[in-house]
Structure formats: structure tokens, C-alpha cells
Design an enzyme around this catalytic site. Structure first.
Site, mmCIF file in Angstrom:
data_model
loop_
_atom_site.group_PDB
_atom_site.id
_atom_site.type_symbol
_atom_site.label_atom_id
_atom_site.label_comp_id
_atom_site.label_asym_id
_atom_site.label_seq_id
_atom_site.Cartn_x
_atom_site.Cartn_y
_atom_site.Cartn_z
ATOM 1 N N GLN A 182 0.881 -1.304 0.204
ATOM 2 C CA GLN A 182 0.045 0.094 -0.150
ATOM 3 C C GLN A 182 0.973 1.622 -0.324
ATOM 4 O O GLN A 182 0.356 2.004 -0.739
ATOM 5 C CB GLN A 182 -1.080 -0.340 1.401
ATOM 6 C CG GLN A 182 -1.846 -0.339 1.160
ATOM 7 C CD GLN A 182 -2.945 -0.502 0.053
ATOM 8 O OE1 GLN A 182 -3.374 0.213 -0.435
ATOM 9 N NE2 GLN A 182 -4.349 -2.016 -0.303
ATOM 10 N N THR A 243 8.517 -18.255 -16.779
ATOM 11 C CA THR A 243 8.734 -17.622 -17.781
ATOM 12 C C THR A 243 7.951 -15.885 -17.162
ATOM 13 O O THR A 243 6.893 -16.017 -16.894
ATOM 14 C CB THR A 243 7.765 -18.006 -19.057
ATOM 15 O OG1 THR A 243 8.292 -19.368 -19.294
ATOM 16 C CG2 THR A 243 7.874 -17.014 -20.225
ATOM 17 N N CYS A 328 -15.948 -11.095 3.727
ATOM 18 C CA CYS A 328 -16.407 -12.267 3.702
ATOM 19 C C CYS A 328 -15.349 -13.174 3.980
ATOM 20 O O CYS A 328 -14.598 -13.198 2.135
ATOM 21 C CB CYS A 328 -17.147 -12.800 1.853
ATOM 22 S SG CYS A 328 -18.529 -11.701 1.883
HETATM 23 C C1 LIG Z 1 -3.310 -6.169 -2.247
HETATM 24 C C2 LIG Z 1 -2.151 -6.488 -0.754
HETATM 25 C C3 LIG Z 1 -1.997 -7.854 -0.969
HETATM 26 C C4 LIG Z 1 -1.918 -8.286 -2.421
HETATM 27 O O1 LIG Z 1 -0.986 -8.404 -3.332
HETATM 28 P P1 LIG Z 1 -1.711 -9.591 -4.114
HETATM 29 O O2 LIG Z 1 -1.019 -8.490 -5.312
HETATM 30 O O3 LIG Z 1 -2.975 -8.488 -5.201
HETATM 31 O O4 LIG Z 1 -2.168 -10.381 -4.539
HETATM 32 C C5 LIG Z 1 -0.924 -7.936 0.109
HETATM 33 N N1 LIG Z 1 -0.795 -7.133 0.800
HETATM 34 C C6 LIG Z 1 -0.901 -5.757 0.818
HETATM 35 C C7 LIG Z 1 -0.879 -4.674 1.855
HETATM 36 C C8 LIG Z 1 -2.125 -5.509 -0.042
HETATM 37 O O5 LIG Z 1 -2.908 -3.960 0.337
#
Ligand SMILES: *Cc1c(COP(=O)(O)O)cnc(C)c1O
Length: 387
Positions: A182, A243, A328
Site C-alpha cells: 500500500q 517464463t 467475506c
Molecule cells: C493487495 C495487498 C496484497 C496482495 O497483493 P496481490 O498483488 O493482490 O497479491 C498484499 N498485501 C497488502 C498490504 C495488500 O494491500
């Protein structure tokens, strides 16, 4: 309003920036080569694009391109970091320290490791969502191999004290990993200044495509080693076979380049809109902000509304696309474990909205959102007064 519902769920995923799509297009069409094909121009074009993307990613977080492993996203990066370190450092110990407000990609991986011999400490957070540094240091034992604390929280936006945490990790010669999914591209993240040893992030949270991400692994002071979790052609220096997703990687690179150029001004613009939205909504009776106000990502606001019924609230808010304080999990709706860790009751967690602003959010959308949320809450309160 051009398009309803207004998209305010940028913590779940961000839209693709048109400039990123444009950069990707040639690699979905004419430059379709396999980056591992060493004997012809198709392969070379793909490899060159991957090299450039690796440099763009490295520039954003201030590391060497060789320290970047491309993955399918942050979930895979978290898995690779935790499992890869657990395997590689088994001789030193089996103890991992993390926090109970981490993303499931970290928590579920830790639970898996517990089943195969890991000992995991889950630190609590205070009412603001922050960990206690003394508690962290006290949890370290001679068997501790890794501290994993996320950079900015996906629900509340709370930023943990990363430099202080890494200083403690260094002092005790324990590796420090952070899930910065984030934070990267939203606030300046510098793996040297922050002394980060491993870091996971993802393209689709920073206006890049879904299904591609990266893991940063430090190669000097200390040299961090991980065991590959996927065997195959030995891609990515033997650490992640498969790949390469060339168009995706090009997209991640372009997304990083744009963030590098625009992050500071963009954060300021988004923060102003966020602060406006927040100050307006916090005037509603019974509303409260979740998470440390002054240690937060600029694009997130997490607000609970006391005396409002959660399900009705979300159903009423048909003009905005936001997340609530529930998740959910296996068909049942449960209150957010992150909000519960901050001390919220189930009821209040349900009556919570997470506003995730982004690059394409406008001030007009914020004004509309304020009016809409106010109306829906007023209507709800009137209805429950009648019951
Ligand atoms: C969205 C998120 C993930 C998962 O990322 P993906 O690329 O969707 O696997 C992991 N950690 C945090 C803090 C996220 O916000």
C-alpha cells in the site's frame, strides 16, 4: 457526475493508468518474445524491456536492479520472502515476529509455517493501530530469524515506525521484511534509508496491471538469501522460476516510473481531498476515525459510524464503491480482524467505511460523496428511530 458509482476502493485495486497500458501494448502484440530466448531478436527485445523495467522499479525504492525479483503479485512475494527465509535460515532458528494486523498474505503464510515447525509471535497493536517498539524488542530471542511488519495498513492506512523497527532488527542481527504493497508509489519508500532487507509490493495497487509484483531482496550488508519456492527454469537468478510476464513487468516498470515522477505532488493533492472528506464526515454525530491520524498513508480514511447498522449503510450507499469493515471469509460475513485488533466492537466494525482515494479521484467526487454519505446515514437514523 460522469460515472456512478464513484470508485473509492483504490486499496483493493487501482485502475490501470492509460500511459501504463500504452507502454504495455507492444509487448502484448509484436514484441511477444520469451525474455529467456537468447538466440534471436524476439527474445532480446523482451529481455531488454525487462531490464528497463527492473531499473525503473529499482529507482523508485532506491535499490540495485539485481535486488528485484519479479513475481505474480504481493501475495506471492510475501510467500516467497517468508517461506524462503524460513527454509534458508533454519540453522539459525525458527522464530518469526509479525503483527496481528498484517495482510492475510503474511498471516496465512505464517500459519502455514507454524504447521511445519515455525514459532511465530503475533504482536498486538494499540488503539491507533501502532505496534509497541519495546514489546517488539522484548520478543526477539536468539532463535529469531525474521521480523515482518507491514509498511502501511491496507484498511486503516496506518504507517508503522519502519526506521525504528529496522534499527531494532539490525541491532539484534535479525532480518527485517515489510509488506509495502500500500505504500510503494504512494509515499517515498527507500530501502537504504529504511534499512529494509526484504520488501513485497504489487503493480495493481499503483496503477499497473494485475498479476505482477516484485520482491526486493537485499544483496549487501547483509546479503540476504532465500530458498526458491518454485522450481523450473531457474529464472530470476534461480529464485523464481517461470517464463517472465513481459507485458506485466513492463507495466509495473512504467507504473513505478510514473510514481517516481509524480508521487510527491500526487500525494499532496490526494491528501487534501482525503482531509476534506474526512473532516466533513467526522462532523456526523457518532462518527470516529480509525487509526493514527498523523501516521497514515495520504489516500486512506477509515471511519466508523456509531448507532448505524452496517449492512443497511452499505446497501444504501449505492453511488460510491467503498469497502466496509467486514470481510467475506468462506461465505460468512465477519467483522474486520484489523479493526478488532484496534479494539472496535463487532457492531462498530460492521458500521465502518474504508475510503481509498486515488490518482483519478476528483474534488467534485468528494463533494458528492460527502452529501451521499450524510443523506444515507440520516435516512438510516430516522428509520431506526421509528423501530
Ligand atoms: C493487495 C495487498 C496484497 C496482495 O497483493 P496481490 O498483488 O493482490 O497479491 C498484499 N498485501 C497488502 C498490504 C495488500 O494491500
Amino acid at each position: 457526475m460522469r460515472q456512478l458509482p464513484i470508485y473509492l476502493d483504490n486499496n483493493a485495486t487501482t485502475p490501470l493508468d492509460p500511459r501504463v497500458l500504452e507502454a504495455m501494448m507492444p509487448y502484448l502484440t509484436q514484441h511477444f518474445g520469451n525474455a529467456a530466448s537468447r538466440h534471436h531478436a524476439y527474445g532480446w527485445a523482451a529481455e531488454e524491456a525487462v531490464d528497463q523495467a527492473r531499473e525503473q522499479v529499482a529507482a523508485l525504492i532506491n535499490c540495485h536492479p539485481k535486488e528485484i525479483i519479479f513475481t505474480s503479485g504481493a501475495t506471492e512475494s510475501d510467500n516467497l520472502a517468508l517461506k524462503g527465509v524460513f527454509d534458508m535460515y533454519a540453522v539459525k532458528g525458527n522464530h518469526i515476529i509479525t503483527v496481528n494486523t498484517e495482510h492475510k498474505a503474511v498471516l496465512d503464510t505464517c500459519q502455514h509455517l507454524e504447521k511445519i515447525g515455525a514459532h511465530v509471535t503475533y504482536l498486538p497493536v494499540n488503539a491507533e493501530g501502532l505496534i509497541d517498539l519495546q514489546e517488539l524488542e522484548a520478543a526477539i530471542t536468539p532463535r529469531t530469524i525474521l521480523i515482518s511488519v507491514m509498511y502501511g495498513n491496507n484498511e486503516t492506512g496506518v504507517i508503522q515506525p519502519i526506521p525504528e523497527i529496522s534499527t531494532i532488527a539490525r541491532k539484534h542481527e535479525v532480518l527485517f521484511m515489510t509488506d509495502a504493497t500500500q505504500a510503494v508509489g504512494k509515499v517515498p519508500v527507500d530501502v537504504e534509508a529504511d534499512q529494509i532487507d526484504l520488501m513485497a509490493f504489487s503493480a495493481h495497487k499503483m496503477y499497473g496491471p494485475k498479476g505482477v509484483g516484485a520482491l526486493y531482496v537485499r544483496r549487501n550488508n547483509p546479503k540476504v538469501k532465500i530458498t526458491a519456492q518454485m522450481d523450473g527454469g531457474g529464472h530470476e537468478r534461480g529464485r523464481r522460476s517461470g517464463t517472465l510476464n513481459v507485458p506485466g513487468i513492463v507495466g509495473l516498470g512504467k507504473a513505478c516510473e510514473l510514481c517516481c515522477l509524480e508521487m510527491v505532488s500526487e500525494a499532496e493533492r490526494i491528501k487534501n481531498m482525503r482531509d476534506y472528506l474526512e473532516s466533513e464526515l467526522l462532523q456526523i454525530d457518532g462518527s470516529r476515525l480509525n487509526g493514527a491520524k498523523n501516521y497514515r498513508l495520504p489516500h486512506v480514511s477509515n471511519i466508523s459510524f456509531d448507532h448505524v447498522e452496517g449492512e443497511g449503510l452499505l446497501l444504501g450507499l449505492k453511488d460510491i464503491a467503498v469497502s466496509s469493515g467486514s470481510a467475506c471469509t468462506s461465505a460468512v460475513i465477519e467483522p474486520s480482524y484489523i479493526l478488532k485488533a484496534l479494539g472496535l466492537s463487532d457492531e462498530l466494525a460492521y458500521a465502518t467505511l474504508r475510503f481509498g482515494l486515488g490518482r483519478f479521484t476528483t474534488p467534485e467526487q468528494m463533494e458528492y460523496t460527502v452529501r451521499h454519505v450524510r443523506e444515507v446515514i440520516q435516512r438510516q437514523k430516522k428509520m431506526s428511530a421509528l423501530l
